[in-house]
Structures are given as structure tokens and as C-alpha cells.
Design an enzyme around this catalytic site. Structure first.
Site, short mmCIF file in Angstrom:
data_model
loop_
_atom_site.label_atom_id
_atom_site.label_comp_id
_atom_site.label_asym_id
_atom_site.label_seq_id
_atom_site.Cartn_x
_atom_site.Cartn_y
_atom_site.Cartn_z
N THR A 167 -19.01 7.44 34.15
CA THR A 167 -18.86 6.21 34.92
C THR A 167 -18.11 6.60 36.17
OG1 THR A 167 -18.57 5.03 32.81
CG2 THR A 167 -17.97 3.83 34.78
N THR A 218 -13.45 4.34 31.63
CA THR A 218 -14.62 5.20 31.47
C THR A 218 -14.61 5.81 30.09
OG1 THR A 218 -15.69 7.23 32.23
CG2 THR A 218 -13.32 7.08 32.57
N GLY A 221 -18.20 3.06 25.83
CA GLY A 221 -18.11 1.67 26.25
C GLY A 221 -17.94 0.67 25.13
#
Length: 299
Positions: A167, A218, A221
Site C-alpha cells: 500500500t 499498510t 487489511g
């Protein structure tokens, strides 16, 4: 006081796979984004502008899993998610599961400022983007050999749940005393069923509040969503009186690790303190505070 921190993903790094040449290229990309974002703050610009610009440059860099460097889904496409939040107003914007948006973080900010909603998804978000004349890109723009090869390997594996693959994000404090946070991702390699991670979820992957901090996350998730990780950092500061570093460490090193989640986060507070905490082997990251030289690191 001004401060900026950024990340380019955590949870998939290995020292054995990082050659010296590759490391130099990644560090240069992080430094370029850090310099651009900090320059905005140094000339009196807003934290929102700084985190958007920083994140945009990371989206434009094919090395990172966001924007141009996004991974392939199980259908061989690229689904993009992003969010942004202002700590002064606590307004936020997010987009999820969109295709062919050149800079998802820009669409997230426009959604915050013009849509009247917080989160837009899929075809509706793409229609809004067209109405707002947001820049798009063809499928070919997102193709890289590195992501294609990763997808080919993943598609042959039998693992039920695709692992997180990075991310990007940024957090900032501006000279007006406002904080902001932004996060953007291409999701997970070979993801199915329109899966959405924490990056566009306010409170999970992104959060900002002038009373406490700004946070961008990050990693795995699903764990960050279930933990409401970004908001948890803010709550630990507001209700328990923890310092920024203490709150971030508790969330990532204790709570997240206990659940089995891997990843990290970056955060800044209204005093200009920055925290960059991760429980994985590495996290692409950079930071700079007023009066100090900027730094970038991976491991």
C-alpha cells in the site's frame, strides 16, 4: 512545526530478495515523494495538499502497489482503492474497487470535497470520476512485468487467502497546525470477489484528527479492518493519554501481532512527532520534521 511521513507498503519484504541495485531504486522513489510533499509544507502549504501529492508520486511509481504499480486481480484486472482525511474538519473521502483511474487518491479527495458522501465504489465512483473529469488511464498503463509474474505465481498456488502486497500512504502536519492522512492501494495479488481491504476504510486504514494524530496503515487489511487500527491509535491517545509512539506500538506490536496480522503504520501528531511502526521484516518508509534532514529506509 511541520512534519511528513510516508510509506510504500509493509508485510512482503525480504532482505534476501532485495539486491543493492533494487534497494537504491526503491529508496530513490521514496526520497522523491518525501521531498515533494515536504516542499509543500515548507512553503506554507496544507497538510491535505502534502499528503495528496506525496501519495500521487508513489501511485505514479510502478515499484509500489498503488496506481500504476497495482497488482492483478484473479480476473487479470486492476482494482484501486484510496482514502484521504482532514484532521481539522474530520471530513473524509474514499473510493473503492475502481478501474482505470490514474491517481485514485485525487478521486478520493474530490469525492470528499464535491460528492456529499464519504465513500464511493465501483461503477458509481467511476461515473462520478467522469463527471468530475478525473484523469483516467488505459489497462496497459498498469501493466508491469513484475506484477504480471507475481500474478502468475499466485494463480498457481492453492492458498485460500491472498496475502497483502503493499500500500502507499502519507501523513502530515502543516504550519497551520492541521494534520491529514492519505492511503492508496491496488489490493492483493489474485484477489477475488471484489475484495476491499482497509485502505479506503476510514478508521481502519486512514484516520486524522487535530486533537490526536493522523494515521495511514499498510499490511494485512482484514486485520486492520477488524481492529479499526487507525482509529484505535487516536483513541489510545485521546482516552488513555498515551504518546504517539506508545499508541502506535501498542496497536501494531501488541494487538495486531496477537491477532496474527502483519504490517505497519505511519503517524504524526499535532506536536510534530512522527512514528513509523511495523511488525514485518520491513516497511518502505520515509520521514522529515522541521529542522531535521529527511530520511528513507526499508528494513
Amino acid at each position: 512545526m511541520i512534519a511528513l511521513a510516508l510509506h510504500g507498503g509493509a508485510g512482503t519484504l525480504s532482505r534476501t530478495e532485495m539486491t543493492p541495485d533494487r534497494e537504491r531504486v526503491y529508496l530513490a522513489g521514496l526520497q522523491q515523494a518525501l521531498d515533494a510533499g515536504y516542499a509543500i509544507l515548507a512553503r506554507g502549504g496544507t497538510a491535505l495538499d502534502a499528503v495528496e501529492q506525496t501519495t500521487m508520486l508513489l501511485e505514479n511509481n510502478a515499484l509500489f502497489n498503488a496506481g500504476r504499480g497495482s497488482v492483478f486481480t484473479a480476473e487479470g484486472r486492476h482494482e484501486l482503492d484510496a482514502s484521504i482525511m482532514c484532521g481539522r474538519t474530520r471530513n473524509a473521502g474514499a473510493i473503492a474497487g475502481v478501474h482505470n483511474i490514474r491517481n485514485p487518491i485525487t478521486l478520493a479527495r474530490v469525492a470528499m470535497e464535491r460528492s456529499g458522501h464519504v465513500m464511493l465504489a465501483g461503477a458509481g465512483a467511476e461515473k462520478f470520476a467522469r463527471e468530475q473529469q478525473i484523469e483516467t488511464a488505459p489497462d496497459e498503463y498498469y501493466y508491469t512485468d513484475m506484477r504480471w509474474e507475481e500474478w502468475q505465481r499466485k494463480s498457481r498456488q492453492t492458498e485460500a487467502r491472498p496475502r497483502a502486497l503493499g500500500t502507499v500512504g502519507a501523513v502530515a502536519l502543516d504550519s497551520h497546525g492541521d494534520v491529514a492522512a492519505a492511503t492508496s492501494t491496488g489490493g492483493t495479488t489474485n484477489k477475488r470477489y471484489g475484495r476491499i481491504g482497509d485502505s479506503p476504510v476510514i478508521g481502519a486504514g486512514t484516520y486524522a484528527n487535530n486533537r490526536t494524530c493522523a494515521v495511514s496503515c499498510t499490511g494485512d487489511g482484514e486485520y486492520f479492518i477488524r481492529s479499526v487500527a487507525a482509529y484505535d491509535v487516536s483513541c489510545l491517545i485521546e482516552y488513555r493519554g498515551l504518546s504517539l509512539q506508545e499508541a502506535c506500538t501498542l496497536v501494531i506490536q501488541d494487538k495486531m501481532t496477537a491477532l496474527g496480522g502483519e504490517g505497519g503504520l505511519i503517524a504524526v501528531d499535532p506536536a510534530g512527532q512522527a512514528a513509523l511502526v511495523f511488525n514485518s521484516e520491513g516497511m518502505y518508509r520515509g520521514w522529515q520534521r522541521e529542522g531535521e534532514a529527511g530520511q528513507v529506509a526499508i528494513f
